[in-house]
Enzyme design. Structure first.
Site, mmCIF file in Angstrom:
data_model
loop_
_atom_site.group_PDB
_atom_site.id
_atom_site.type_symbol
_atom_site.label_atom_id
_atom_site.label_comp_id
_atom_site.label_asym_id
_atom_site.label_seq_id
_atom_site.Cartn_x
_atom_site.Cartn_y
_atom_site.Cartn_z
ATOM 1 N N VAL A 140 -60.079 -37.882 87.110
ATOM 2 C CA VAL A 140 -59.493 -36.630 86.643
ATOM 3 C C VAL A 140 -60.086 -35.504 87.475
ATOM 4 O O VAL A 140 -61.316 -35.404 87.593
ATOM 5 C CB VAL A 140 -59.799 -36.423 85.139
ATOM 6 N N CYS A 141 -59.242 -34.679 88.046
ATOM 7 C CA CYS A 141 -59.736 -33.608 88.913
ATOM 8 C C CYS A 141 -60.539 -32.596 88.104
ATOM 9 O O CYS A 141 -60.025 -31.959 87.175
ATOM 10 C CB CYS A 141 -58.561 -32.914 89.589
ATOM 11 N N ILE A 142 -61.801 -32.430 88.461
ATOM 12 C CA ILE A 142 -62.721 -31.627 87.641
ATOM 13 C C ILE A 142 -62.319 -30.161 87.545
ATOM 14 O O ILE A 142 -62.390 -29.557 86.471
ATOM 15 C CB ILE A 142 -64.175 -31.812 88.157
#
Lengths: 136, 117
Positions: A83-85
């Site tokens: 998941v893209c932070i």
């Protein structure tokens, strides 16, 4: 499928479940690819797609729980769920580390999902034969 | 590897264009060939005359104009999309290369990864 070459896929999901179907279509694609003998290396959840990693989703009774489905599939098949932070933080999706670091009272990233940067997407593109996007 | 980021959305109403730029900057650290293409309402991101302060946001064109400093200088706009919105190249920030539809198709066909915003 005699003689067919194994393809290594990575997937990008950009649309939010349950509002959009993209996360679910990606899941069905992953299962079909695996059933055909291919590999799915990584799924990168970006922009609105990060919501697939939300442990607090409560779908309708007659709908699938896409977050758990992804977690179970990833666990069984050794798929990376990233998941893209940055985009996740903007959307209020954080893990325990980020919650502590930013003084937030709670965290909601589901088990089986990991927060990381866009480098994981670039890495997936470099390491896979095909990168398929869902939900733009 | 060739990475193409397409922005189809206007500034201020949604954050998509701004997130596209975050992605472009993050990707630029990996020394691959990066292109940025503005189509449909995304063309409005490139206007010279815009001021985000009116809605409490950063003006969209500023970060785009700064991209060459990060070695991202392949910035394209759709010629047809521009014309369809009654705009001319003079209305855009400098450094944008306009592409006709066939050229857009050719650009996309060359890419290893295309992300749309």
């Amino acid at each position: 499928m005699a003689g067919a070459r194994q393809v290594i896929f990575s997937l990008v999901v950009q649309a939010a479940p349950p509002v959009h179907q993209g996360a679910e279509t990606a899941y069905r694609f992953a299962r079909a690819a695996l059933a055909s003998g291919h590999r799915v290396r990584r799924v990168f959840f970006y922009a609105d797609g990060v919501h697939a990693g939300n442990a607090l989703l409560m779908p309708w009774q007659d709908a699938i729980d896409i977050s758990s489905r992804w977690r179970l599939l990833a666990d069984r098949e050794g798929i990376d769920l990233v998941v893209c932070i940055g985009t996740a933080a903007r959307r209020g999706l954080i893990d325990e580390t980020e919650a502590k670091r930013n003084d937030k009272s709670a965290f909601n990233l589901g088990a089986g999902f990991a927060l990381s940067g866009l480098g994981q997407l670039v890495g997936a593109a470099l390491e896979s034969d095909r990168l398929i996007t869902f939900g733009c | 590897m060739r990475l193409l980021f397409i922005v189809r959305t206007a500034p201020y109403g949604t954050i998509r264009g701004r997130e596209a730029l975050d992605a472009v900057l993050a990707a630029s650290a990996f020394e691959q060939e990066i292109s940025l293409l503005y189509l449909d309402d995304g063309i409005f991101q490139l206007l010279v005359r815009q001021d985000g302060a009116a809605v409490g946001q950063k003006t969209a064109s500023g970060p785009i104009a700064a991209l060459p400093h990060f070695d991202v200088d392949r910035i394209f706009g759709g010629a047809y999309d521009l014309c369809k919105r009654g705009l001319r190249v003079e209305d855009l920030i400098p450094g944008v290369q306009l592409l006709e539809n066939e050229e857009i198709g050719a650009l996309i066909a060359k890419q290893d990864l295309v992300l749309s915003f």
